[in-house]
Structures are given as C-alpha cells and as structure tokens.
Design a protein around this motif. Sequence first.
Motif, PDB file in Angstrom:
ATOM      1  N   GLY A   1     -10.614  33.824  82.724  1.00 52.21           N
ATOM      2  CA  GLY A   1     -11.179  33.137  81.567  1.00 52.21           C
ATOM      3  C   GLY A   1     -12.284  32.178  81.968  1.00 52.21           C
ATOM      4  O   GLY A   1     -13.319  32.072  81.273  1.00 52.21           O
ATOM      5  N   ARG A   2     -12.079  31.462  83.070  1.00 51.04           N
ATOM      6  CA  ARG A   2     -13.108  30.533  83.558  1.00 51.04           C
ATOM      7  C   ARG A   2     -14.382  31.275  83.923  1.00 51.04           C
ATOM      8  O   ARG A   2     -15.495  30.801  83.658  1.00 51.04           O
ATOM      9  CB  ARG A   2     -12.556  29.765  84.768  1.00 51.04           C
ATOM     10  N   LEU A   3     -14.246  32.437  84.530  1.00 45.70           N
ATOM     11  CA  LEU A   3     -15.415  33.242  84.875  1.00 45.70           C
ATOM     12  C   LEU A   3     -16.160  33.685  83.621  1.00 45.70           C
ATOM     13  O   LEU A   3     -17.388  33.622  83.547  1.00 45.70           O
ATOM     14  CB  LEU A   3     -14.976  34.459  85.689  1.00 45.70           C
ATOM     15  N   VAL A   4     -15.418  34.138  82.613  1.00 42.09           N
ATOM     16  CA  VAL A   4     -16.039  34.570  81.363  1.00 42.09           C
ATOM     17  C   VAL A   4     -16.795  33.417  80.709  1.00 42.09           C
ATOM     18  O   VAL A   4     -17.898  33.595  80.162  1.00 42.09           O
ATOM     19  CB  VAL A   4     -14.980  35.143  80.400  1.00 42.09           C
ATOM     20  N   ALA A   5     -16.217  32.212  80.755  1.00 45.08           N
ATOM     21  CA  ALA A   5     -16.884  31.053  80.161  1.00 45.08           C
ATOM     22  C   ALA A   5     -18.233  30.801  80.825  1.00 45.08           C
ATOM     23  O   ALA A   5     -19.240  30.537  80.146  1.00 45.08           O
ATOM     24  CB  ALA A   5     -15.991  29.818  80.280  1.00 45.08           C
ATOM     25  N   LEU A   6     -18.289  30.884  82.147  1.00 47.35           N
ATOM     26  CA  LEU A   6     -19.552  30.686  82.855  1.00 47.35           C
ATOM     27  C   LEU A   6     -20.545  31.796  82.532  1.00 47.35           C
ATOM     28  O   LEU A   6     -21.740  31.548  82.346  1.00 47.35           O
ATOM     29  CB  LEU A   6     -19.295  30.627  84.359  1.00 47.35           C
ATOM     30  N   ALA A   7     -20.046  33.029  82.460  1.00 46.11           N
ATOM     31  CA  ALA A   7     -20.928  34.150  82.167  1.00 46.11           C
ATOM     32  C   ALA A   7     -21.478  34.063  80.749  1.00 46.11           C
ATOM     33  O   ALA A   7     -22.668  34.344  80.510  1.00 46.11           O
ATOM     34  CB  ALA A   7     -20.177  35.464  82.359  1.00 46.11           C
ATOM     35  N   ALA A   8     -20.639  33.657  79.804  1.00 43.09           N
ATOM     36  CA  ALA A   8     -21.067  33.585  78.404  1.00 43.09           C
ATOM     37  C   ALA A   8     -22.223  32.623  78.221  1.00 43.09           C
ATOM     38  O   ALA A   8     -23.064  32.804  77.324  1.00 43.09           O
ATOM     39  CB  ALA A   8     -19.894  33.178  77.519  1.00 43.09           C
TER      40      ALA A   8
ATOM     41  N   GLN B   1     -11.200  36.426  75.482  1.00 36.88           N
ATOM     42  CA  GLN B   1     -11.353  35.631  74.265  1.00 36.88           C
ATOM     43  C   GLN B   1     -11.234  34.140  74.578  1.00 36.88           C
ATOM     44  O   GLN B   1     -12.000  33.318  74.057  1.00 36.88           O
ATOM     45  CB  GLN B   1     -10.300  36.036  73.248  1.00 36.88           C
ATOM     46  N   THR B   2     -10.287  33.774  75.429  1.00 36.38           N
ATOM     47  CA  THR B   2     -10.120  32.383  75.825  1.00 36.38           C
ATOM     48  C   THR B   2     -11.368  31.855  76.518  1.00 36.38           C
ATOM     49  O   THR B   2     -11.834  30.745  76.237  1.00 36.38           O
ATOM     50  CB  THR B   2      -8.900  32.228  76.746  1.00 36.38           C
ATOM     51  N   GLY B   3     -11.926  32.657  77.430  1.00 33.54           N
ATOM     52  CA  GLY B   3     -13.136  32.239  78.125  1.00 33.54           C
ATOM     53  C   GLY B   3     -14.311  32.050  77.192  1.00 33.54           C
ATOM     54  O   GLY B   3     -15.082  31.087  77.319  1.00 33.54           O
ATOM     55  N   LEU B   4     -14.453  32.945  76.238  1.00 32.79           N
ATOM     56  CA  LEU B   4     -15.532  32.802  75.264  1.00 32.79           C
ATOM     57  C   LEU B   4     -15.367  31.513  74.469  1.00 32.79           C
ATOM     58  O   LEU B   4     -16.341  30.792  74.210  1.00 32.79           O
ATOM     59  CB  LEU B   4     -15.562  34.006  74.325  1.00 32.79           C
ATOM     60  N   GLY B   5     -14.121  31.218  74.087  1.00 31.60           N
ATOM     61  CA  GLY B   5     -13.866  29.996  73.348  1.00 31.60           C
ATOM     62  C   GLY B   5     -14.217  28.755  74.151  1.00 31.60           C
ATOM     63  O   GLY B   5     -14.766  27.785  73.615  1.00 31.60           O
ATOM     64  N   GLN B   6     -13.923  28.784  75.452  1.00 25.78           N
ATOM     65  CA  GLN B   6     -14.253  27.650  76.308  1.00 25.78           C
ATOM     66  C   GLN B   6     -15.758  27.420  76.370  1.00 25.78           C
ATOM     67  O   GLN B   6     -16.215  26.280  76.549  1.00 25.78           O
ATOM     68  CB  GLN B   6     -13.702  27.888  77.715  1.00 25.78           C
ATOM     69  N   ALA B   7     -16.528  28.486  76.220  1.00 23.63           N
ATOM     70  CA  ALA B   7     -17.989  28.377  76.253  1.00 23.63           C
ATOM     71  C   ALA B   7     -18.581  28.128  74.871  1.00 23.63           C
ATOM     72  O   ALA B   7     -19.805  28.039  74.727  1.00 23.63           O
ATOM     73  CB  ALA B   7     -18.588  29.651  76.852  1.00 23.63           C
ATOM     74  N   GLY B   8     -17.714  28.034  73.852  1.00 15.96           N
ATOM     75  CA  GLY B   8     -18.208  27.847  72.504  1.00 15.96           C
ATOM     76  C   GLY B   8     -18.876  29.079  71.930  1.00 15.96           C
ATOM     77  O   GLY B   8     -19.722  28.979  71.038  1.00 15.96           O
ATOM     78  N   ARG B   9     -18.473  30.243  72.434  1.00 19.99           N
ATOM     79  CA  ARG B   9     -19.040  31.504  71.954  1.00 19.99           C
ATOM     80  C   ARG B   9     -17.954  32.330  71.279  1.00 19.99           C
ATOM     81  O   ARG B   9     -16.759  32.146  71.513  1.00 19.99           O
ATOM     82  CB  ARG B   9     -19.633  32.322  73.116  1.00 19.99           C
ATOM     83  N   SER B  10     -18.375  33.239  70.453  1.00 15.70           N
ATOM     84  CA  SER B  10     -17.454  34.194  69.842  1.00 15.70           C
ATOM     85  C   SER B  10     -17.984  35.591  70.107  1.00 15.70           C
ATOM     86  O   SER B  10     -19.174  35.778  70.416  1.00 15.70           O
ATOM     87  CB  SER B  10     -17.326  33.963  68.334  1.00 15.70           C
ATOM     88  N   GLY B  11     -17.109  36.570  69.995  1.00 14.73           N
ATOM     89  CA  GLY B  11     -17.528  37.941  70.261  1.00 14.73           C
ATOM     90  C   GLY B  11     -16.464  38.922  69.838  1.00 14.73           C
ATOM     91  O   GLY B  11     -15.384  38.546  69.383  1.00 14.73           O
TER      92      GLY B  11
END
Length: 317
Positions: free
Chosen positions: A246-253, A281-291
């Motif tokens: 999830g942390r990786l997804v947040a950075l990527a987003a 989904q959790t990672g996207l939320g951490q980045a303030g993104r949706s998808g």
Amino acid sequence: MLIPEVPDLVSLLGHRAHLSAQGTTIYRGVHTTETGGAFALDIAGDAGVLSLYQDLSAQEETELATRCAEAAGLAGVYLKRRPVEARHTANVAREWLSPPNPVWGESRSEVTALESGVPFLIRPGGDLSTGLFTDARPAREYVRASAPARVLNTFAYTCGFGLSAALGGAETVKNVDLSRRVLSWGQDNYDLSGLSAPDTDFLYGDVFEWLARLQRRGDRFDLVVLDPPSFARGKTGIWRAEKDYGRLVALAAAVVAPGGRVLALLNHGGVGTEAFGRMIQTGLGQAGRSGRVTSRLTAGEDYPGARHLKIQAWTLD
C-alpha cells in the motif's frame, strides 16, 4: 529417484509447442502444478533451466536433467536449487543455488530467446533469475498493446516492461532499478530490438527514493508499472509486499497523471486477488487518489493452475 513419479514430459511439453510457432521461445515448459511441486522446467531457446524444490542427490539431479533434455530436445540444462529459504541464502550460497555450468549437456552462457517475437538476452547460468520472468508475459503484452505516451517502469530488472512500452509506441519510458548490472542488461535488450537506449532512460537507485524525487520534480506519467519483489532487505529495513504494498502504491499514485494507470503485480501465493485489490485501494487513499480496476490478468497459459501471480491495472481519477 526421490521424486516418486516423473510426469510424461513429452506430453506436457507438447501442450506448449504452439508457443514457438507464435514467436515465443522462452516459456515455462513444465510447471510445478504438473509435478506435485517437485520441480519446474523453463525453456529458453535450446537451453533448459531446471528448478528443484526438493533435495536430490547429484545422481538424481543429473538423471532428471537428462530426462528433461531428451523430452525437450535441449542442448544443455542448467540447475537452480530453490529451497524455501533461498531468498535469504542467495547472497551466501549463490553458486550452490545456481551453478554457473550446465548439469547436463552444452554450455550456453547467453541465449537470445523470443517472447511474442521480441528478443531478450537470457543468461541460464548467471543467477537464480535468468533475465525474464515468463509468468508475467501477459502483463508485458498488455503494456505493449496499450502503451501510453509516458511510462515509468519500477523494479525494472532487465527492463521487459519498459521495452514493451517503447515497442508499443510510448514516447517517454523511464526504467528504475537498484542494480546497475540489470539496467545495463536492459539496455542490451533495447539494442536487440534496435531501439535507442540512452543512459537517461535507465535510472539507478532505490525505487522509493526515485518516486519521491520524481514527485518533487513534478514529473507525471500515464502508466506506472509496479513489479516489486515479495521480500527484500534494504538500507531502510525489510520490505514485505503483504505489509508494504500500500505504501508503494501511495508513492506511485503521486506521479500518475489524471486518467493515468497503475499496473500492479504481486508474486505472492499467500495474498489473494481481493486482498491485493484492497491493498491497492488503501494506497490510493493514502495518496488522496481514487481509482478503479480496469484489467485483471494472471500468469500465462504455460502456468496451469498457478495462483501465485496477481496482476491488476487501475485507472486513476
């Protein structure tokens, strides 16, 4: 032999015969689901790579390699010993895990093999990983078929995804990896396809640090490929995909342009498809993104019954 029954290798290999006719000469010839988890056989041109998941004597290893070579018509067979703890011992017992010389037949230090008509440089005796993860072939085909203008390929290894994007018409492709050696190998793969491979497209260093740097620079991409290892030790500690994805997804987003995509891969048999989706989904939320999920893929047809690899493409708002 300690392996109670060796399956009908000729028959199993025959099920993959059409792959070569379709321009794929590197593939999984026999999967573990077809051998009771005892071994797997990968084909790369006329070289074989025999992966063992149980202990055999030297004589038994040679006997099994001989059977595989005769069934597949191979010039040589290399051995990979893959005990459960292999990921922890690879740096201290590398030559035992992956002997540099074939256990049977002729040496092939390098083989140029094809995947969907695209040449890749394979080194059968070089390491546990020989240059291409064949189970991800459907994901590379996806990238080539739908490559947008700007692509970031993280944990690039030998740059198969980056090469696929470039062949698919992407205008900008950046490949990031912590190993200069594999990035140079990736440049060789670009050269095989006659593509320009400037050093500026191959970014050496920690993926997490590069994602943060790209965000600060304001760089944005239409597709970010995430293909991390399931486990790794680094200067910032231990990476475990089941805990840290999830942390990786947040950075990527943070570096994905509006309407862009994240192609996320996870090679982990202990994480199911739905759980993987929740991590994203959790990672996207951490980045303030949706998808939303727009594609789900699995390992190729030469991995029957495989459930280890999850591949999901998410389109971000």
